[in-house]
Scaffold this motif. Structure first.
Motif, PDB file in Angstrom:
ATOM      1  N   ALA A   4     -14.787  -6.673 -19.458  1.00  0.00           N
ATOM      2  CA  ALA A   4     -15.856  -6.230 -20.357  1.00  0.00           C
ATOM      3  C   ALA A   4     -16.656  -5.086 -19.757  1.00  0.00           C
ATOM      4  O   ALA A   4     -17.393  -4.393 -20.456  1.00  0.00           O
ATOM      5  N   GLY A   5     -16.517  -4.889 -18.443  1.00  0.00           N
ATOM      6  CA  GLY A   5     -17.232  -3.820 -17.754  1.00  0.00           C
ATOM      7  C   GLY A   5     -16.275  -3.025 -16.885  1.00  0.00           C
ATOM      8  O   GLY A   5     -15.172  -2.695 -17.328  1.00  0.00           O
ATOM      9  N   PRO A   6     -16.671  -2.711 -15.650  1.00  0.00           N
ATOM     10  CA  PRO A   6     -15.766  -1.976 -14.759  1.00  0.00           C
ATOM     11  C   PRO A   6     -14.450  -2.724 -14.589  1.00  0.00           C
ATOM     12  O   PRO A   6     -14.413  -3.945 -14.514  1.00  0.00           O
ATOM     13  N   ARG A   7     -13.341  -1.966 -14.526  1.00  0.00           N
ATOM     14  CA  ARG A   7     -12.021  -2.601 -14.440  1.00  0.00           C
ATOM     15  C   ARG A   7     -11.243  -2.171 -13.206  1.00  0.00           C
ATOM     16  O   ARG A   7     -10.198  -2.738 -12.900  1.00  0.00           O
ATOM     17  N   SER A   8     -11.720  -1.148 -12.509  1.00  0.00           N
ATOM     18  CA  SER A   8     -11.002  -0.684 -11.323  1.00  0.00           C
ATOM     19  C   SER A   8     -11.966   0.042 -10.407  1.00  0.00           C
ATOM     20  O   SER A   8     -13.078   0.401 -10.809  1.00  0.00           O
ATOM     21  N   MET A   9     -11.518   0.274  -9.175  1.00  0.00           N
ATOM     22  CA  MET A   9     -12.329   0.973  -8.192  1.00  0.00           C
ATOM     23  C   MET A   9     -11.467   2.007  -7.480  1.00  0.00           C
ATOM     24  O   MET A   9     -10.258   1.826  -7.337  1.00  0.00           O
ATOM     25  N   ARG A  10     -12.095   3.068  -7.028  1.00  0.00           N
ATOM     26  CA  ARG A  10     -11.371   4.125  -6.323  1.00  0.00           C
ATOM     27  C   ARG A  10     -11.477   3.906  -4.810  1.00  0.00           C
ATOM     28  O   ARG A  10     -12.549   3.543  -4.317  1.00  0.00           O
ATOM     29  N   PRO A  11     -10.405   4.157  -4.081  1.00  0.00           N
ATOM     30  CA  PRO A  11     -10.449   3.957  -2.632  1.00  0.00           C
ATOM     31  C   PRO A  11     -10.932   5.181  -1.868  1.00  0.00           C
ATOM     32  O   PRO A  11     -11.146   5.114  -0.664  1.00  0.00           O
ATOM     33  N   ALA A  12     -11.104   6.313  -2.554  1.00  0.00           N
ATOM     34  CA  ALA A  12     -11.384   7.577  -1.877  1.00  0.00           C
ATOM     35  C   ALA A  12     -12.831   7.705  -1.430  1.00  0.00           C
ATOM     36  O   ALA A  12     -13.736   7.094  -2.000  1.00  0.00           O
ATOM     37  N   GLY A  13     -13.040   8.513  -0.405  1.00  0.00           N
ATOM     38  CA  GLY A  13     -14.377   8.830   0.072  1.00  0.00           C
ATOM     39  C   GLY A  13     -15.030   7.699   0.841  1.00  0.00           C
ATOM     40  O   GLY A  13     -14.458   6.625   1.030  1.00  0.00           O
ATOM     41  N   ILE A  14     -16.249   7.960   1.295  1.00  0.00           N
ATOM     42  CA  ILE A  14     -16.985   6.966   2.075  1.00  0.00           C
ATOM     43  C   ILE A  14     -17.228   5.710   1.257  1.00  0.00           C
ATOM     44  O   ILE A  14     -17.015   4.587   1.727  1.00  0.00           O
ATOM     45  N   VAL A  15     -17.663   5.884  -0.001  1.00  0.00           N
ATOM     46  CA  VAL A  15     -18.001   4.718  -0.818  1.00  0.00           C
ATOM     47  C   VAL A  15     -16.761   3.891  -1.140  1.00  0.00           C
ATOM     48  O   VAL A  15     -16.800   2.660  -1.182  1.00  0.00           O
ATOM     49  N   GLY A  16     -15.634   4.565  -1.367  1.00  0.00           N
ATOM     50  CA  GLY A  16     -14.395   3.845  -1.641  1.00  0.00           C
ATOM     51  C   GLY A  16     -13.895   3.094  -0.431  1.00  0.00           C
ATOM     52  O   GLY A  16     -13.445   1.940  -0.533  1.00  0.00           O
ATOM     53  N   VAL A  71      -7.980  -0.349   4.250  1.00  0.00           N
ATOM     54  CA  VAL A  71      -8.195   1.095   4.115  1.00  0.00           C
ATOM     55  C   VAL A  71      -6.973   1.855   4.599  1.00  0.00           C
ATOM     56  O   VAL A  71      -6.504   2.806   3.951  1.00  0.00           O
ATOM     57  N   ARG A  72      -6.451   1.446   5.745  1.00  0.00           N
ATOM     58  CA  ARG A  72      -5.268   2.124   6.281  1.00  0.00           C
ATOM     59  C   ARG A  72      -4.064   1.968   5.345  1.00  0.00           C
ATOM     60  O   ARG A  72      -3.271   2.886   5.162  1.00  0.00           O
ATOM     61  N   ARG A  73      -3.960   0.795   4.737  1.00  0.00           N
ATOM     62  CA  ARG A  73      -2.871   0.567   3.783  1.00  0.00           C
ATOM     63  C   ARG A  73      -3.029   1.467   2.562  1.00  0.00           C
ATOM     64  O   ARG A  73      -2.060   2.045   2.060  1.00  0.00           O
ATOM     65  N   ALA A  74      -4.264   1.587   2.067  1.00  0.00           N
ATOM     66  CA  ALA A  74      -4.525   2.429   0.897  1.00  0.00           C
ATOM     67  C   ALA A  74      -4.168   3.881   1.176  1.00  0.00           C
ATOM     68  O   ALA A  74      -3.616   4.579   0.315  1.00  0.00           O
ATOM     69  N   LYS A  75      -4.475   4.354   2.378  1.00  0.00           N
ATOM     70  CA  LYS A  75      -4.135   5.728   2.754  1.00  0.00           C
ATOM     71  C   LYS A  75      -2.627   5.911   2.866  1.00  0.00           C
ATOM     72  O   LYS A  75      -2.061   6.883   2.364  1.00  0.00           O
ATOM     73  N   LYS A  76      -1.982   4.974   3.513  1.00  0.00           N
ATOM     74  CA  LYS A  76      -0.543   5.076   3.728  1.00  0.00           C
ATOM     75  C   LYS A  76       0.214   5.042   2.406  1.00  0.00           C
ATOM     76  O   LYS A  76       1.169   5.816   2.196  1.00  0.00           O
ATOM     77  N   GLU A  77      -0.193   4.165   1.505  1.00  0.00           N
ATOM     78  CA  GLU A  77       0.508   4.009   0.229  1.00  0.00           C
ATOM     79  C   GLU A  77      -0.012   4.950  -0.854  1.00  0.00           C
ATOM     80  O   GLU A  77       0.544   4.989  -1.944  1.00  0.00           O
ATOM     81  N   ARG A  78      -1.081   5.693  -0.547  1.00  0.00           N
ATOM     82  CA  ARG A  78      -1.645   6.685  -1.471  1.00  0.00           C
ATOM     83  C   ARG A  78      -2.095   6.029  -2.779  1.00  0.00           C
ATOM     84  O   ARG A  78      -1.590   6.316  -3.855  1.00  0.00           O
ATOM     85  N   TRP A  79      -3.103   5.163  -2.644  1.00  0.00           N
ATOM     86  CA  TRP A  79      -3.642   4.497  -3.816  1.00  0.00           C
ATOM     87  C   TRP A  79      -4.486   5.464  -4.631  1.00  0.00           C
ATOM     88  O   TRP A  79      -5.178   6.333  -4.087  1.00  0.00           O
ATOM     89  N   SER A  80      -4.472   5.259  -5.928  1.00  0.00           N
ATOM     90  CA  SER A  80      -5.355   5.993  -6.823  1.00  0.00           C
ATOM     91  C   SER A  80      -6.558   5.137  -7.206  1.00  0.00           C
ATOM     92  O   SER A  80      -7.710   5.574  -7.104  1.00  0.00           O
ATOM     93  N   ILE A  81      -6.297   3.914  -7.663  1.00  0.00           N
ATOM     94  CA  ILE A  81      -7.341   2.942  -7.992  1.00  0.00           C
ATOM     95  C   ILE A  81      -6.844   1.560  -7.598  1.00  0.00           C
ATOM     96  O   ILE A  81      -5.669   1.399  -7.236  1.00  0.00           O
ATOM     97  N   TRP A  82      -7.727   0.569  -7.656  1.00  0.00           N
ATOM     98  CA  TRP A  82      -7.301  -0.798  -7.371  1.00  0.00           C
ATOM     99  C   TRP A  82      -8.166  -1.793  -8.136  1.00  0.00           C
ATOM    100  O   TRP A  82      -9.277  -1.489  -8.548  1.00  0.00           O
ATOM    101  N   SER A  83      -7.614  -2.984  -8.326  1.00  0.00           N
ATOM    102  CA  SER A  83      -8.347  -4.090  -8.910  1.00  0.00           C
ATOM    103  C   SER A  83      -7.931  -5.353  -8.155  1.00  0.00           C
ATOM    104  O   SER A  83      -7.354  -5.267  -7.070  1.00  0.00           O
ATOM    105  N   LEU A  84      -8.229  -6.503  -8.719  1.00  0.00           N
ATOM    106  CA  LEU A  84      -7.883  -7.781  -8.102  1.00  0.00           C
ATOM    107  C   LEU A  84      -7.072  -8.611  -9.086  1.00  0.00           C
ATOM    108  O   LEU A  84      -7.179  -8.445 -10.302  1.00  0.00           O
ATOM    109  N   LYS A  85      -6.271  -9.506  -8.584  1.00  0.00           N
ATOM    110  CA  LYS A  85      -5.368 -10.299  -9.413  1.00  0.00           C
ATOM    111  C   LYS A  85      -6.117 -11.063 -10.503  1.00  0.00           C
ATOM    112  O   LYS A  85      -5.611 -11.227 -11.608  1.00  0.00           O
ATOM    113  N   GLY A  86      -7.290 -11.524 -10.200  1.00  0.00           N
ATOM    114  CA  GLY A  86      -8.072 -12.258 -11.187  1.00  0.00           C
ATOM    115  C   GLY A  86      -9.106 -11.411 -11.886  1.00  0.00           C
ATOM    116  O   GLY A  86      -9.981 -11.937 -12.576  1.00  0.00           O
ATOM    117  N   GLY A  87      -9.026 -10.080 -11.721  1.00  0.00           N
ATOM    118  CA  GLY A  87     -10.039  -9.183 -12.276  1.00  0.00           C
ATOM    119  C   GLY A  87     -11.156  -8.935 -11.266  1.00  0.00           C
ATOM    120  O   GLY A  87     -11.289  -9.653 -10.264  1.00  0.00           O
TER     121      GLY A  87
END
Length: 505
Positions: free
Chosen positions: A74-86, A236-252
């Protein structure tokens, strides 16, 4: 009425409030060790409590699982891994033990590569490669490379701030502003480019121009801001290696809020839901000289805290401040938010018009939706486990809600659903009957930072400091509306309150 005394009291059980508690506990470290047992409950040296007005933990984060097993946001559905905040949010997820629950979308995935606008009755893909910049693509009159090359030569602005529209036209031209920047602002803020502040809404763009002289050069050379306290977890290292764009969780994303709540309570924080604040006072501490404490009133008790951390919307805070702080209330009321309707839909079978993240509609186009997200493309793991289904989300309203739909307090949600379905039929030819349809009307949910918002924040901060108020403001009303921003800004706030503490990542 009972009086409860704590060291830190947090208002608001969204991402900001929960994160503030989490980081305070980490920074206090040894000072949070158990002292003894009282009524078989562990007692802690530094007491931290969080009060949430609703029965729901997570704020605007709200995941729903249907009886058939599909998940809708109903609200945010994904998050970005990039930058300091990600990076910081990934570190948080890892600290919570959620590594195995993460669902990444790689940069090579269609949901990352293919994003669209709806213009002139058709879907047009956002440029996604160097080659697409060199050829003319609708709805543009010339190759985008022409305007992007020109941007490097545009002189820096000397003004303190300007609207996203003025910034875009000045640096990129009207076509890019109307067809790319405008729908992007609608997708993030559900707001008008002519009103949104470039400095506060997109501080990285503002920084690129100020420090690099160009947005394009800034993007190529990388961000100028760093935070050495934010390390790199395995996630974080995994996200960089696999080149993630966005991510979520299995249960939302709801799982992130629930896990935060579980962990902070296990570490001694008291989390209370259905506990709305009715009044806030700041009074002199008994035998504390000129030091003030916060006194927070609820229906059943009064809470006294050495430090009050407010993660509730600025307008809500303004309503419960005392008359003697009316200047602060007036400043807070100037931070305006827009109302959005989110219509979650599910259809049996395959109904995506194309593979991609979804599409946004520029404000110059007549449309009852701001955009449509093709949820099943990005996160098919959230679809029904047994029968092929297609999930979509229509975003409606925002700064245009009253003009399109009238008073949010009187609008009929069934009517909104019918409008969404009619729009999908007109725009992408979808006429199937949904097997699931839910309208989530979120009133004043997205703050819209207007031009010179930064000056307003400076005025608020100065008032709090000049009046020695033990008050810390966090949340989307101030410095970023994304979940990443809310989490990171709560981290910064906690670090200011416990400057001698250290965080592992």
């Amino acid at each position: 009425m009972a009086v409860r005394k704590v060291d830190f009291l947090v208002l608001g059980g969204g991402a900001s409030g929960l994160s503030a508690v989490f980081y305070l506990q980490r920074l206090l470290g040894e000072r949070l060790k158990r002292v003894d047992l009282v009524d078989e409950k562990p007692q802690f040296r530094n007491k931290i409590a969080l009060l949430e007005a609703s029965p729901h933990i997570g704020g605007w984060i709200h995941s729903t699982r249907t009886p058939e097993g599909s998940i809708h946001e109903a609200g945010p559905r994904s998050m970005r891994p990039a930058g300091i905040v990600g990076r910081n949010s990934l570190n948080l997820a890892s600290s919570l033990g959620l590594d195995d629950e993460v669902i990444p979308v790689l940069r090579s995935h269609p949901a990352a590569q293919r994003r669209f606008t709806f213009t002139g009755g058709k879907l047009h893909q956002f440029p996604s490669s160097f080659a697409t910049l060199l050829t003319r693509q609708e709805p543009f009159s010339r190759p985008l490379a022409v305007d992007l090359a020109r941007e490097v030569l545009v002189k820096r602005s000397k003004g303190e701030d300007e609207s996203m529209f003025d910034f875009g036209v000045r640096r990129f031209g009207k076509e890019i502003t109307e067809n790319l920047i405008d729908p992007f602002c609608r997708g993030v803020f559900a707001g008008k480019t002519t009103e949104l502040s470039v400095r506060s809404c997109f501080p990285q763009l503002f920084s690129f121009e100020r420090q690099r002289g160009s947005v394009i050069l800034g993007g190529l050379l990388g961000p100028t801001a760093i935070d050495p306290t934010v390390g790199e977890s395995d996630l974080v290292r995994r996200a960089k290696k696999e080149r993630w764009s966005i991510w979520s969780l299995k249960g939302g994303l709801q799982c992130l809020a629930e896990k935060l709540s579980e962990v902070v309570q296990r570490n001694g924080a008291e989390v209370r839901t259905q506990m709305p604040c009715t009044k806030i006072e700041f009074v002199l501490k008994e035998n504390g000289g000129n030091k003030k404490i916060a006194r927070v009133h609820t229906a059943e008790s009064v809470w006294e805290a050495d430090r009050l951390i407010c993660g509730i919307p600025a307008a809500n805070l303004a309503e419960v401040l005392p008359v003697d702080l009316s200047p602060l209330s007036l400043h807070l009321q100037q931070i305006q938010s827009v109302t959005a309707a989110v219509v979650n839909l599910e259809f049996e079978g395959s109904h995506l018009p194309t593979e991609g993240f979804g599409y946004l509609v520029p404000s110059r186009e007549p449309s009852n939706v701001l955009g449509v997200i093709f949820d099943s493309c990005a996160f098919p793991q959230h679809d029904r486990p047994e029968i092929k289904s297609t999930r979509m989300t229509c975003m409606m309203g925002g700064a245009w809600f009253h003009d399109l739909f009238g008073d949010p307090d009187k609008v009929d949600c069934d009517w909104l659903a019918s409008v969404a379905l009619a729009t999908l039929k007109t725009q992408i030819g979808l006429s199937a009957k949904p097997t699931y349809c839910r309208v989530n009307l979120s009133k004043d949910c997205i703050p819209n930072y207007k031009v010179n918002h930064h000056r307003l924040l400076e005025t608020i901060d100065a008032y709090v400091a000049d009046n020695d108020l033990p008050l810390t403001l966090v949340g989307s009303s101030y410095k970023g509306v994304s979940v990443n921003d809310c989490i990171y800004n709560s981290r910064l706030a906690a670090q200011r309150l416990v400057p001698d503490g250290q965080l592992a990542v």
